[in-house]
Design a protein around this motif. Structure first.
Motif, PDB file in Angstrom:
ATOM      1  N   ALA A  38     -12.155   8.408 -23.789  1.00  0.00           N
ATOM      2  CA  ALA A  38     -12.513   6.988 -23.708  1.00  0.00           C
ATOM      3  C   ALA A  38     -12.318   6.459 -22.289  1.00  0.00           C
ATOM      4  O   ALA A  38     -12.911   5.457 -21.905  1.00  0.00           O
ATOM      5  CB  ALA A  38     -11.680   6.169 -24.695  1.00  0.00           C
ATOM      6  N   GLY A  96     -10.618   5.464 -33.349  1.00  0.00           N
ATOM      7  CA  GLY A  96     -11.897   4.800 -33.139  1.00  0.00           C
ATOM      8  C   GLY A  96     -12.168   4.357 -31.713  1.00  0.00           C
ATOM      9  O   GLY A  96     -13.187   3.722 -31.447  1.00  0.00           O
ATOM     10  N   VAL A  97     -11.284   4.693 -30.777  1.00  0.00           N
ATOM     11  CA  VAL A  97     -11.486   4.264 -29.394  1.00  0.00           C
ATOM     12  C   VAL A  97     -12.592   5.107 -28.738  1.00  0.00           C
ATOM     13  O   VAL A  97     -12.710   6.301 -28.987  1.00  0.00           O
ATOM     14  CB  VAL A  97     -10.165   4.326 -28.585  1.00  0.00           C
ATOM     15  CG1 VAL A  97      -9.732   5.760 -28.299  1.00  0.00           C
ATOM     16  CG2 VAL A  97     -10.274   3.519 -27.314  1.00  0.00           C
ATOM     17  N   ARG A  98     -13.423   4.428 -27.946  1.00  0.00           N
ATOM     18  CA  ARG A  98     -14.547   5.086 -27.272  1.00  0.00           C
ATOM     19  C   ARG A  98     -14.642   4.569 -25.842  1.00  0.00           C
ATOM     20  O   ARG A  98     -14.009   3.581 -25.492  1.00  0.00           O
ATOM     21  CB  ARG A  98     -15.855   4.766 -27.996  1.00  0.00           C
ATOM     22  CG  ARG A  98     -15.862   5.114 -29.458  1.00  0.00           C
ATOM     23  CD  ARG A  98     -17.147   4.720 -30.153  1.00  0.00           C
ATOM     24  NE  ARG A  98     -17.356   3.283 -30.291  1.00  0.00           N
ATOM     25  CZ  ARG A  98     -16.792   2.514 -31.215  1.00  0.00           C
ATOM     26  NH1 ARG A  98     -15.950   3.017 -32.071  1.00  0.00           N
ATOM     27  NH2 ARG A  98     -17.072   1.223 -31.282  1.00  0.00           N
ATOM     28  N   THR A 101     -15.466   1.026 -25.698  1.00  0.00           N
ATOM     29  CA  THR A 101     -14.321   0.134 -25.924  1.00  0.00           C
ATOM     30  C   THR A 101     -13.685  -0.222 -24.589  1.00  0.00           C
ATOM     31  O   THR A 101     -13.453  -1.394 -24.271  1.00  0.00           O
ATOM     32  CB  THR A 101     -13.263   0.812 -26.824  1.00  0.00           C
ATOM     33  OG1 THR A 101     -13.867   1.311 -28.006  1.00  0.00           O
ATOM     34  CG2 THR A 101     -12.137  -0.150 -27.168  1.00  0.00           C
ATOM     35  N   ASP A 119      -7.914  -7.275 -33.504  1.00  0.00           N
ATOM     36  CA  ASP A 119      -8.422  -6.687 -34.749  1.00  0.00           C
ATOM     37  C   ASP A 119      -9.001  -7.756 -35.678  1.00  0.00           C
ATOM     38  O   ASP A 119      -8.969  -8.949 -35.374  1.00  0.00           O
ATOM     39  CB  ASP A 119      -7.348  -5.841 -35.437  1.00  0.00           C
ATOM     40  CG  ASP A 119      -6.187  -6.638 -36.003  1.00  0.00           C
ATOM     41  OD1 ASP A 119      -6.297  -7.877 -36.178  1.00  0.00           O
ATOM     42  OD2 ASP A 119      -5.139  -6.014 -36.287  1.00  0.00           O
ATOM     43  N   ALA A 163     -12.615  -6.615 -31.884  1.00  0.00           N
ATOM     44  CA  ALA A 163     -12.819  -5.196 -32.169  1.00  0.00           C
ATOM     45  C   ALA A 163     -13.981  -5.014 -33.131  1.00  0.00           C
ATOM     46  O   ALA A 163     -14.164  -5.812 -34.046  1.00  0.00           O
ATOM     47  CB  ALA A 163     -11.557  -4.599 -32.775  1.00  0.00           C
ATOM     48  N   GLU A 164     -14.740  -3.971 -32.895  1.00  0.00           N
ATOM     49  CA  GLU A 164     -15.746  -3.565 -33.872  1.00  0.00           C
ATOM     50  C   GLU A 164     -15.010  -2.855 -35.006  1.00  0.00           C
ATOM     51  O   GLU A 164     -13.864  -2.432 -34.854  1.00  0.00           O
ATOM     52  CB  GLU A 164     -16.744  -2.606 -33.215  1.00  0.00           C
ATOM     53  CG  GLU A 164     -17.546  -3.247 -32.115  1.00  0.00           C
ATOM     54  CD  GLU A 164     -18.441  -2.242 -31.384  1.00  0.00           C
ATOM     55  OE1 GLU A 164     -18.725  -1.163 -31.951  1.00  0.00           O
ATOM     56  OE2 GLU A 164     -18.815  -2.537 -30.254  1.00  0.00           O
ATOM     57  N   GLU A 167     -12.489   0.183 -34.616  1.00  0.00           N
ATOM     58  CA  GLU A 167     -12.204   0.403 -33.195  1.00  0.00           C
ATOM     59  C   GLU A 167     -10.716   0.231 -32.864  1.00  0.00           C
ATOM     60  O   GLU A 167     -10.205   0.888 -31.962  1.00  0.00           O
ATOM     61  CB  GLU A 167     -13.046  -0.579 -32.377  1.00  0.00           C
ATOM     62  CG  GLU A 167     -13.168  -0.282 -30.927  1.00  0.00           C
ATOM     63  CD  GLU A 167     -14.148  -1.221 -30.250  1.00  0.00           C
ATOM     64  OE1 GLU A 167     -14.762  -0.783 -29.276  1.00  0.00           O
ATOM     65  OE2 GLU A 167     -14.293  -2.396 -30.675  1.00  0.00           O
ATOM     66  N   SER A 168     -10.028  -0.635 -33.572  1.00  0.00           N
ATOM     67  CA  SER A 168      -8.615  -0.876 -33.271  1.00  0.00           C
ATOM     68  C   SER A 168      -7.671  -0.153 -34.232  1.00  0.00           C
ATOM     69  O   SER A 168      -6.457  -0.318 -34.142  1.00  0.00           O
ATOM     70  CB  SER A 168      -8.322  -2.382 -33.308  1.00  0.00           C
ATOM     71  OG  SER A 168      -8.507  -2.885 -34.615  1.00  0.00           O
TER      72      SER A 168
END
Length: 181
Positions: A38, A96-98, A101, A119, A163-164, A167-168
């Motif tokens: 990420a 879920g981190v990318r 992000t 979140d 956050a999507e 993602e968090s």
């Protein structure tokens, strides 16, 4: 914007019977690898925790290992290049981190001291943010061991980034791990 990255990869994982959380695999990839990937756009990535083979990062430890994320952050900041203004800070247990992000957090800092992911419940995720290095250094207490990250960073001017879905998320319990496998 140029930035460095710090991955907080220590922790006791007490709710997971002390297993090495960053080494846990989600979707066939270790959680630590997800955090490091990420940060692909970073000038330098610093991992704070026990050295693990196979990662092209700068490794360091807190002076007293296991004394919390503020101590880890302070240890990582030592290795951020002087000419880099921002640092992205990630926990090593975020399935879920990318890179997207990190990119949106870095872009969201703007005129603030930092940007943090929030979140779905509205909670700031302190180990999912991008910060002005100077602001973080000035906010660090004299004694970083066992200090509250929320208290240290909470007084800064912060941009919140929604956050999507997923993602968090982080992995703290066996149920969290099972949900993401």
């Amino acid at each position: 914007m140029r930035y460095a990255g710090i991955v907080v990869a220590g922790g006791a994982a007490s709710r997971l019977s002390g297993v090495d959380k960053p080494a846990l695999s989600v979707g066939g990839k270790p959680l630590l690898a997800r955090a490091i990937h990420a940060l692909d756009g970073a000038e330098r990535v610093v991992a704070v925790g026990p050295r693990r083979p196979g990662f092209d990062v700068v490794w360091t430890r807190e002076p007293v290992p296991g004394t919390g994320p503020v101590a880890a952050l302070a240890a990582g900041l030592v290795f951020v290049p002087d000419d880099v203004e921002l640092v992205a800070v990630l926990a090593a247990d975020l399935p879920g981190v990318r890179r997207s992000t990190v990119d949106k957090l870095v872009a969201a800092v703007g005129d603030a001291d930092g940007a943090v992911l929030v979140d779905a419940d509205g909670a700031r995720q302190w180990l999912l943010g991008a910060w002005r290095v100077a602001a973080v250094k000035s906010a660090l207490p004299e004694r970083v061991e066992n200090a509250s990250l929320r208290r240290v960073l909470g007084g800064l001017r912060i941009t919140e980034v929604a956050a999507e879905r997923g993602e968090s998320d982080d992995i703290d319990t066996p149920e969290d791990l099972e949900r993401h496998r």
